[in-house]
Design an enzyme around this catalytic site. Structure first.
Site, mmCIF file in Angstrom:
data_model
loop_
_atom_site.group_PDB
_atom_site.id
_atom_site.type_symbol
_atom_site.label_atom_id
_atom_site.label_comp_id
_atom_site.label_asym_id
_atom_site.label_seq_id
_atom_site.Cartn_x
_atom_site.Cartn_y
_atom_site.Cartn_z
ATOM 1 N N HIS A 153 91.935 15.462 -23.796
ATOM 2 C CA HIS A 153 92.983 14.453 -23.705
ATOM 3 C C HIS A 153 92.688 13.486 -22.557
ATOM 4 O O HIS A 153 92.806 12.267 -22.706
ATOM 5 C CB HIS A 153 94.346 15.140 -23.485
ATOM 6 C CG HIS A 153 95.507 14.212 -23.288
ATOM 7 N ND1 HIS A 153 96.544 14.091 -24.187
ATOM 8 C CD2 HIS A 153 95.804 13.363 -22.268
ATOM 9 C CE1 HIS A 153 97.414 13.194 -23.738
ATOM 10 N NE2 HIS A 153 96.998 12.739 -22.576
ATOM 11 N N GLU A 154 92.249 14.052 -21.412
ATOM 12 C CA GLU A 154 91.962 13.212 -20.233
ATOM 13 C C GLU A 154 90.702 12.391 -20.439
ATOM 14 O O GLU A 154 90.656 11.208 -20.103
ATOM 15 C CB GLU A 154 91.818 14.072 -18.963
ATOM 16 C CG GLU A 154 93.008 14.972 -18.644
ATOM 17 C CD GLU A 154 94.345 14.275 -18.746
ATOM 18 O OE1 GLU A 154 95.333 14.949 -19.087
ATOM 19 O OE2 GLU A 154 94.414 13.046 -18.537
ATOM 20 N N HIS A 157 91.281 9.275 -22.275
ATOM 21 C CA HIS A 157 91.832 8.168 -21.478
ATOM 22 C C HIS A 157 90.725 7.315 -20.840
ATOM 23 O O HIS A 157 90.903 6.119 -20.632
ATOM 24 C CB HIS A 157 92.762 8.670 -20.368
ATOM 25 C CG HIS A 157 94.170 8.964 -20.813
ATOM 26 N ND1 HIS A 157 94.975 8.037 -21.422
ATOM 27 C CD2 HIS A 157 94.904 10.098 -20.711
ATOM 28 C CE1 HIS A 157 96.160 8.582 -21.691
ATOM 29 N NE2 HIS A 157 96.148 9.822 -21.273
HETATM 30 O O1 LIG Z 1 96.792 12.066 -19.528
HETATM 31 C C1 LIG Z 1 97.596 13.092 -19.077
HETATM 32 N N1 LIG Z 1 98.969 12.920 -19.349
HETATM 33 O O2 LIG Z 1 99.331 11.940 -20.160
HETATM 34 C C2 LIG Z 1 99.806 14.103 -19.230
HETATM 35 C C3 LIG Z 1 99.843 14.966 -20.479
HETATM 36 C C4 LIG Z 1 98.657 15.860 -20.571
HETATM 37 C C5 LIG Z 1 98.502 16.580 -21.869
HETATM 38 C C6 LIG Z 1 99.587 16.854 -22.706
HETATM 39 C C7 LIG Z 1 99.379 17.543 -23.906
HETATM 40 C C8 LIG Z 1 98.099 17.939 -24.255
HETATM 41 C C9 LIG Z 1 97.030 17.671 -23.413
HETATM 42 C C10 LIG Z 1 97.243 16.982 -22.228
HETATM 43 NI NI NI Z 2 97.790 11.205 -21.283
#
Ligand SMILES: OCN(O)CCCc1ccccc1
Ligand code: NI
Length: 183
Positions: A153-154, A157
């Site tokens: 997920h990161e 970004h």
């Molecule tokens: O980019 C990080 N952020 O938006 C916080 C949420 C992080 C996150 C939430 C659900 C699954 C994976 C990662």
């Molecule tokens: Ni995020």
């Protein structure tokens, strides 16, 4: 200290940019930025501080989310076995991955997205990753489960990708047979 007002929201162009590699060794300003992102996650997970400052809880934060288009992010979580994954990554990469996919049965959210977007986000179930920490030391990790999901997920970004880009528009809860659910 970073607050929610410092986190840019969906629609801000920086969230769709490709972030730039960070020169190594990292300069003091970049280390400072990473430290402030780590502090935000710690604060966002603290019941008293998060309530006092109105922080949404987060297990990860990427520099583009605070309008810094650099290839660095922080993750901070404890997995179901109580294993801690508290890492700052500079210039992170996935160097190998499983064919198998996994997904959070609750779907995903994002500090930069102020609405719920239902649906499964299929990601690689197991990944081998590398990057550098704030000391400029190389990190190489094998991740699975929630840590693997958060890392991807990161990393998205840093490439201008949002979690909902992965959700099937026609059938948001579509699965392929061998996807591993993560509760
Ligand atoms: O980019 C990080 N952020 O938006 C916080 C949420 C992080 C996150 C939430 C659900 C699954 C994976 C990662
Ligand atoms: Ni995020």
């Amino acid at each position: 200290m970073l607050l929610m007002k410092d986190i840019i929201r969906d629609g801000h162009p920086t969230l769709r940019k490709i972030a730039k590699e960070v020169p190594l060794p990292p300069d003091p300003a970049d280390i400072e930025t990473l430290k402030s992102m780590e502090e935000f996650l710690i604060n966002s997970q603290d019941p008293v501080i998060s309530d006092k400052y109105g922080l949404r809880g987060g297990v990860g934060l990427a520099a583009p989310q605070i309008n810094v288009p650099k290839r660095m992010f922080v993750m901070r979580l404890t997995d179901e076995k109580g294993e801690e994954y508290n890492y700052s990554f500079i210039n992170p990469k996935i160097i190998s991955h499983s064919v198998e996919k996994s997904y959070l049965t609750s779907g995903e959210g994002c500090l930069s997205v102020d609405r719920n977007i239902p649906g499964y986000v299929l990601r690689y179930a197991r990944i081998t990753v590398k990057g550098f920490n704030e000391k400029g030391e190389e990190l190489k990790l094998r991740l699975r489960g929630l840590p693997a999901i958060v890392f991807q997920h990161e990393l998205d970004h840093l490439n201008g990708v949002m979690f909902y880009d992965h959700i099937n528009k026609k059938n948001p809860f579509q699965l392929n047979e061998n996807a591993i659910p993560i509760e």
